[in-house]
Design a protein around this motif. Structure first.
Motif, PDB file in Angstrom:
ATOM      1  N   UNK A 225       0.308   7.061   2.761  1.00 19.09           N
ATOM      2  CA  UNK A 225       0.949   8.302   2.294  1.00 19.09           C
ATOM      3  C   UNK A 225       1.804   8.930   3.400  1.00 19.09           C
ATOM      4  N   UNK A 226       1.411   8.776   4.661  1.00 17.52           N
ATOM      5  CA  UNK A 226       2.207   9.304   5.781  1.00 17.52           C
ATOM      6  C   UNK A 226       3.503   8.516   5.930  1.00 17.52           C
ATOM      7  N   UNK A 227       3.420   7.200   5.810  1.00 14.24           N
ATOM      8  CA  UNK A 227       4.635   6.385   5.902  1.00 14.24           C
ATOM      9  C   UNK A 227       5.573   6.703   4.740  1.00 14.24           C
ATOM     10  N   UNK A 228       4.989   6.913   3.551  1.00 10.99           N
ATOM     11  CA  UNK A 228       5.812   7.277   2.396  1.00 10.99           C
ATOM     12  C   UNK A 228       6.513   8.601   2.642  1.00 10.99           C
ATOM     13  N   UNK A 229       5.801   9.566   3.187  1.00 13.10           N
ATOM     14  CA  UNK A 229       6.394  10.874   3.483  1.00 13.10           C
ATOM     15  C   UNK A 229       7.569  10.720   4.456  1.00 13.10           C
ATOM     16  N   UNK A 230       7.398   9.904   5.475  1.00  7.88           N
ATOM     17  CA  UNK A 230       8.484   9.660   6.433  1.00  7.88           C
ATOM     18  C   UNK A 230       9.678   9.009   5.739  1.00  7.88           C
ATOM     19  N   UNK A 231       9.421   8.003   4.920  1.00 11.10           N
ATOM     20  CA  UNK A 231      10.506   7.326   4.199  1.00 11.10           C
ATOM     21  C   UNK A 231      11.242   8.292   3.275  1.00 11.10           C
TER      22      UNK A 231
ATOM     23  N   UNK B 282       0.832  -1.218   0.000  1.00  9.11           N
ATOM     24  CA  UNK B 282       0.000   0.000   0.000  1.00  9.11           C
ATOM     25  C   UNK B 282       0.858   1.256   0.000  1.00  9.11           C
ATOM     26  N   UNK B 283       1.969   1.226   0.724  1.00  5.66           N
ATOM     27  CA  UNK B 283       2.891   2.366   0.746  1.00  5.66           C
ATOM     28  C   UNK B 283       3.520   2.542  -0.635  1.00  5.66           C
TER      29      UNK B 283
ATOM     30  N   UNK C 138       1.528  -1.049  14.241  1.00  2.42           N
ATOM     31  CA  UNK C 138       2.126   0.287  14.114  1.00  2.42           C
ATOM     32  C   UNK C 138       1.878   0.829  12.705  1.00  2.42           C
ATOM     33  N   UNK C 139       2.068  -0.009  11.708  1.00  2.00           N
ATOM     34  CA  UNK C 139       1.855   0.444  10.326  1.00  2.00           C
ATOM     35  C   UNK C 139       0.403   0.847  10.087  1.00  2.00           C
TER      36      UNK C 139
END
Length: 127
Positions: free
Chosen positions: A48-54, A15-16, A41-42
């Motif tokens: 989209x938030x996890x992608x931004x962090x990555x 999904x990320x 946690x995920x």
């Protein structure tokens, strides 16, 4: 794609990765960051938030000089939450020391993602 020991991570990582088109290096970077993250946690943030962090981690890693440690707070999408971003060489006990410092200040970490990613740089220091 890496195989996750956490059953739900494959779908969450997919999904990320589906948020936007990306290079092979970006895809591998994201997989390495999240492959061992607990699935609960995920689920706390949108892909989209996890992608931004990555992306922020990768940007910091790309410009970090040898022996430099980058430590900064970045805002989270959840009110009253921040993300502590640490980009450094693999330094024994650095993350534990920072967590202990935060605890001594009564700052609680909801979770810790602590990927160790081996990178190669060219002669100009670029990833």
């Amino acid at each position: 794609m890496l195989v996750s020991p956490f059953a739900f991570n494959q779908d969450q990582i997919a999904s990320i990765l589906a948020v936007r088109d990306m290079s092979k290096m970006e895809r591998e970077f994201i997989e390495h960051i999240f492959i061992h993250a607990p699935s609960d946690i995920l689920q706390q943030y949108a892909p989209s938030e996890w992608l931004k962090l990555a992306e922020q981690m990768q940007q910091k890693a790309a410009v970090r000089s040898s022996q430099e440690t980058i430590i900064e707070f970045i805002p989270a999408s959840v009110p009253n939450k921040q993300i502590l971003l640490i980009v450094t060489e693999d330094k024994a006990f650095l993350v534990d020391t920072i967590k202990a410092l935060l605890s001594s200040l009564n700052i609680t970490a909801n979770f810790t993602l602590h990927p160790i990613i081996k990178v190669k740089r060219n002669s100009q220091g670029q990833l």
